[in-house]
Design a protein around this motif. Structure first.
Motif, mmCIF file in Angstrom:
data_model
loop_
_atom_site.group_PDB
_atom_site.id
_atom_site.type_symbol
_atom_site.label_atom_id
_atom_site.label_comp_id
_atom_site.label_asym_id
_atom_site.label_seq_id
_atom_site.Cartn_x
_atom_site.Cartn_y
_atom_site.Cartn_z
ATOM 1 N N VAL A 154 -0.800 -6.616 -5.383
ATOM 2 C CA VAL A 154 -1.640 -5.457 -5.714
ATOM 3 C C VAL A 154 -1.251 -4.240 -4.876
ATOM 4 O O VAL A 154 -1.127 -4.319 -3.654
ATOM 5 C CB VAL A 154 -3.134 -5.790 -5.498
ATOM 6 N N LEU A 164 -9.478 -9.355 -2.437
ATOM 7 C CA LEU A 164 -8.851 -8.093 -2.063
ATOM 8 C C LEU A 164 -9.679 -7.380 -0.995
ATOM 9 O O LEU A 164 -9.125 -6.853 -0.018
ATOM 10 C CB LEU A 164 -8.694 -7.202 -3.288
ATOM 11 N N GLY A 208 -5.862 -11.683 -10.567
ATOM 12 C CA GLY A 208 -5.229 -11.344 -9.300
ATOM 13 C C GLY A 208 -4.374 -10.101 -9.304
ATOM 14 O O GLY A 208 -3.821 -9.728 -8.271
ATOM 15 N N VAL A 247 -4.632 -12.998 -5.189
ATOM 16 C CA VAL A 247 -4.223 -11.594 -5.265
ATOM 17 C C VAL A 247 -2.712 -11.590 -5.371
ATOM 18 O O VAL A 247 -2.016 -12.187 -4.548
ATOM 19 C CB VAL A 247 -4.693 -10.797 -4.029
ATOM 20 N N GLY A 253 -10.099 -11.629 -8.451
ATOM 21 C CA GLY A 253 -9.522 -11.429 -7.127
ATOM 22 C C GLY A 253 -10.102 -10.257 -6.369
ATOM 23 O O GLY A 253 -9.611 -9.893 -5.300
ATOM 24 N N MET A 266 -8.936 -5.103 -12.187
ATOM 25 C CA MET A 266 -8.140 -6.282 -11.866
ATOM 26 C C MET A 266 -8.417 -7.403 -12.858
ATOM 27 O O MET A 266 -9.512 -7.500 -13.410
ATOM 28 C CB MET A 266 -8.460 -6.783 -10.450
#
Length: 257
Positions: A25, A48, A230, A22, A44, A227
């Motif tokens: 984000v 998350l 990542g 990740v 990812g 997404m």
């Protein structure tokens, strides 16, 4: 925190060695929304989820839930704050009954404290009766009443997904993270599961859903976050996301008809 937002993630990062699962984000979830989280395998998404739910400690970044900083809290602490999650592969207590599985999820049980059973047996017994009644109501809502005394391990995959939803409902969460709720589920049970999600949402529960079933996502989600590698690459309504060139290139492959 914006009064209309139930959750904010800022600059969330998680590295596993050289892998950036990740990567910075940012995420805003509005109260009362069903939000979809989509992307190719390895994007990812599940990591998350783990960062938000407290199963994984972020390398950096912050998570705010209902105005409270829950960054790095343990899963049970996050759960007590009113944020719950289910898993792509259900995790019931297989050798306990369906009813026992749901009752175990009731928060703040006096009977979990050893001395309460000796000092306040009446309080423990009363709470046990209340939790049982609540669990039976939740199982009826999830259409599992007929399975109450069955061992959880004997349920089908779809029934186990419903059982997971029933367990998190016991805590009356304000936000539920659903990890691929329809994966491996019989089509007839998919419709029932989605009906339950929509009904809970009508009662004020917000949802963040990871799901590969794009028809379902487009049907029930107010907004969609995308997404890839990542990172969050797009966000918008279903109509906006399906024509976003970044999303098409990374995930959809073509604009749906």
């Amino acid at each position: 925190m914006n009064a209309e937002l139930i959750l904010q993630a800022r600059g969330l990062r998680k590295s596993f060695g050289a892998l950036q699962a990740v990567d910075g984000v940012n995420l805003d979830l509005r109260k009362g929304d069903i939000t979809g989280l989509i992307g190719p395998n390895g994007a990812g998404k599940s990591t998350l989820f783990g960062l938000i739910a407290g199963e994984t400690r972020p390398s950096s970044g912050q998570v705010l839930f209902q105005g409270h900083d829950i960054t790095g809290m343990k899963p049970e602490q996050v759960f007590r704050h009113g944020l719950a999650r289910t898993f792509q592969i259900p995790r019931p207590f297989r050798k306990m009954t369906v009813l026992e599985n749901v009752m175990c999820a009731a928060p703040n049980q006096s009977g979990e404290r050893f001395w309460s059973n000796w000092i306040q047996p009446g309080v423990v017994a009363q709470q046990e009766r209340e939790n049982r009644a609540r669990a039976e109501d939740v199982l009826a809502f999830c259409n599992l009443t007929h399975m109450t005394q069955e061992m959880a391990g004997s349920l089908s995959g779809g029934q186990q997904k419903l059982l997971e939803l029933a367990r998190v409902m016991m805590a009356e969460p304000r936000l539920i993270l659903l990890d691929e709720p329809t994966a491996g589920v019989n089509p007839s049970l998919i419709e029932h599961l989605i009906d339950r999600v929509v009904e809970l949402n009508a009662r004020g529960v917000s949802f963040l859903i990871v799901e590969h079933n794009m028809d379902l996502v487009m049907r029930i989600c107010a907004r969609i976050v995308v997404m890839a590698q990542g990172r969050r690459i797009a966000e918008g309504t279903p109509a906006e996301v399906t024509v976003d060139r970044k999303v098409i290139d990374a995930y959809l492959g073509e604009v749906p008809a």
